[in-house]
Design an enzyme around this catalytic site. Structure first.
Site, PDB file in Angstrom:
ATOM      1  CG  ASP A  16     -18.234 -43.341 -12.911  1.00  0.00           C
ATOM      2  OD1 ASP A  16     -18.010 -44.047 -13.921  1.00  0.00           O
ATOM      3  OD2 ASP A  16     -18.528 -43.825 -11.806  1.00  0.00           O
ATOM      4  CB  THR A  20     -19.135 -51.096 -14.228  1.00  0.00           C
ATOM      5  OG1 THR A  20     -18.223 -50.299 -13.456  1.00  0.00           O
ATOM      6  CG2 THR A  20     -18.400 -51.827 -15.327  1.00  0.00           C
ATOM      7  N   GLY A  21     -20.803 -48.301 -13.344  1.00  0.00           N
ATOM      8  CA  GLY A  21     -21.464 -47.682 -12.187  1.00  0.00           C
ATOM      9  C   GLY A  21     -22.816 -47.100 -12.548  1.00  0.00           C
ATOM     10  CG  ASN A  84      -5.121 -39.583 -19.363  1.00  0.00           C
ATOM     11  OD1 ASN A  84      -4.078 -39.212 -19.918  1.00  0.00           O
ATOM     12  ND2 ASN A  84      -6.116 -40.157 -20.015  1.00  0.00           N
ATOM     13  CE1 TYR A 130     -10.061 -54.724 -11.459  1.00  0.00           C
ATOM     14  CE2 TYR A 130      -9.556 -56.681 -10.151  1.00  0.00           C
ATOM     15  CZ  TYR A 130      -9.984 -55.361 -10.224  1.00  0.00           C
ATOM     16  OH  TYR A 130     -10.310 -54.674  -9.078  1.00  0.00           O
ATOM     17  CE1 TYR A 144       3.516 -41.263 -15.242  1.00  0.00           C
ATOM     18  CE2 TYR A 144       3.223 -38.972 -14.592  1.00  0.00           C
ATOM     19  CZ  TYR A 144       3.186 -39.954 -15.557  1.00  0.00           C
ATOM     20  OH  TYR A 144       2.833 -39.630 -16.849  1.00  0.00           O
TER      21      TYR A 144
END
Ligand code: UDP
Length: 298
Positions: A16, A20-21, A84, A130, A144
């Site tokens: 992380d 925002t966390g 990623n 978003y 993928y």
């Protein structure tokens, strides 16, 4: 999610950048022998020393207030970040789970929303950072899966709430609880006739845990079908807290969906899953958390 995986006996690496966390939400795991943490922005290429059986890509600002402040970061984490994490899953021959969103349906014309509905999204509105980020992330995940043979799943998460949310993150549950606890006016946007369906966090985590182990590449809705208007929700909070707050009306944000309710038939059949915690019980647990953590306003 980390707590559940650890409780099931897995080893977990958390990643992380805390845009925002809050690190406080992981403080209880710092000493856990099966938990590693890497402070890292997943939009940058990186590698980890561990081997993985599963990669859960849950990173993204998710509150409208947050993603309106961080629109470019939000688009980056759905695009470069998803790529990623898919690469890491591929290198490890690991299962990949993407947490997408009911916002993929935009302001839906099909109600309740089924996974086969393609949605009604404004591609250039303020929420598009978003919605389109998550829709791109879904498309990339499917590419993928098809091209590289990675085992993937996509959860479309509907409104979820519970302990460890930020009191000031702007979403309706913490916003109304904070206002009601302080006796301040409850700010209903628009006329409050828009609907949402609120799922308690432990139910959502259980759905994600089951989906992580399932063999289903196409999206699966996870949410609580108990739909209500925002006005009714405000009244429920005032009643529950016996609050002196009055309800006030403020302008509706741009492209705010008028109705939202998950059709969870697929999750019921595929995962044997459905929410168990009713709204009152979930709100009581959330209120207890906010009462003891009123200083946590990251
Ligand atoms: N909302 C509201 N007052 C607030 C915050 C949100 O009336 O203080 C409304 C918002 O306009 C939306 C609903 O509550 O219709 C849910 O908003 P939230 O930001 O929690 O998430 P969304 O479902 O829009 O992603």
């Amino acid at each position: 999610m980390c707590d559940r995986l650890l409780a099931e006996g897995h080893k977990v690496a958390g990643v992380d950048n805390f845009c925002t966390g809050s690190a406080q939400n992981l403080a209880h795991l710092t000493e856990h022998e099966h938990f590693e943490f890497y402070e890292q922005d997943v939009t940058q290429r990186f590698s980890l020393p561990d081997k993985f059986d599963a990669v859960l890509h849950m990173a993204s600002p998710a509150s409208p207030k947050d993603y309106l402040e961080l629109p470019i970061e939000t688009l980056d984490v759905g695009s470069a970040g998803t790529r990623n994490m898919l690469e890491i899953a591929g290198q490890n021959d690991a299962k990949f789970l993407l947490t997408s969103t009911s916002e993929a349906y935009g302001d839906p014309h099909v109600h309740p929303q089924v996974e086969t509905y393609w949605g009604n999204v404004n591609p250039v509105g303020t929420r598009s950072c978003y919605d389109e980020s998550k829709r791109f992330a879904e498309a990339l995940t499917m590419a993928y899966h098809r091209k590289r043979g990675i085992k993937t799943s996509i959860a479309r998460i509907f409104n979820t709430y519970g302990p460890r949310m930020k009191l000031n993150d702007g979403r309706v549950v913490p916003a109304f609880l904070d206002q009601a606890l302080r006796g301040e006016p409850i700010t209903v946007f628009g006329d409050g006739s828009q609907t949402r369906s609120f799922c308690y966090v432990s139910d959502l985590v259980d759905g994600l845990y089951r989906l992580m182990q399932a063999d289903e590449p196409y999206p699966v809705n996870l949410g609580n079908p108990n739909e209500m208007t925002i006005r009714d929700f405000a009244e429920t909070i005032v009643d529950l807290l016996q609050s002196a707050s009055r309800i006030v009306y403020e302008p509706l944000p741009e492209d705010d969906p008028q109705q939202r309710q998950p059709d969870i038939t697929k999750a019921r059949q595929l995962l044997g899953w459905e929410p168990k915690v009713n709204l009152r019980e979930g709100l009581e647990r959330t209120i207890a958390y906010f009462r003891s953590n009123q200083s946590v306003t990251v």
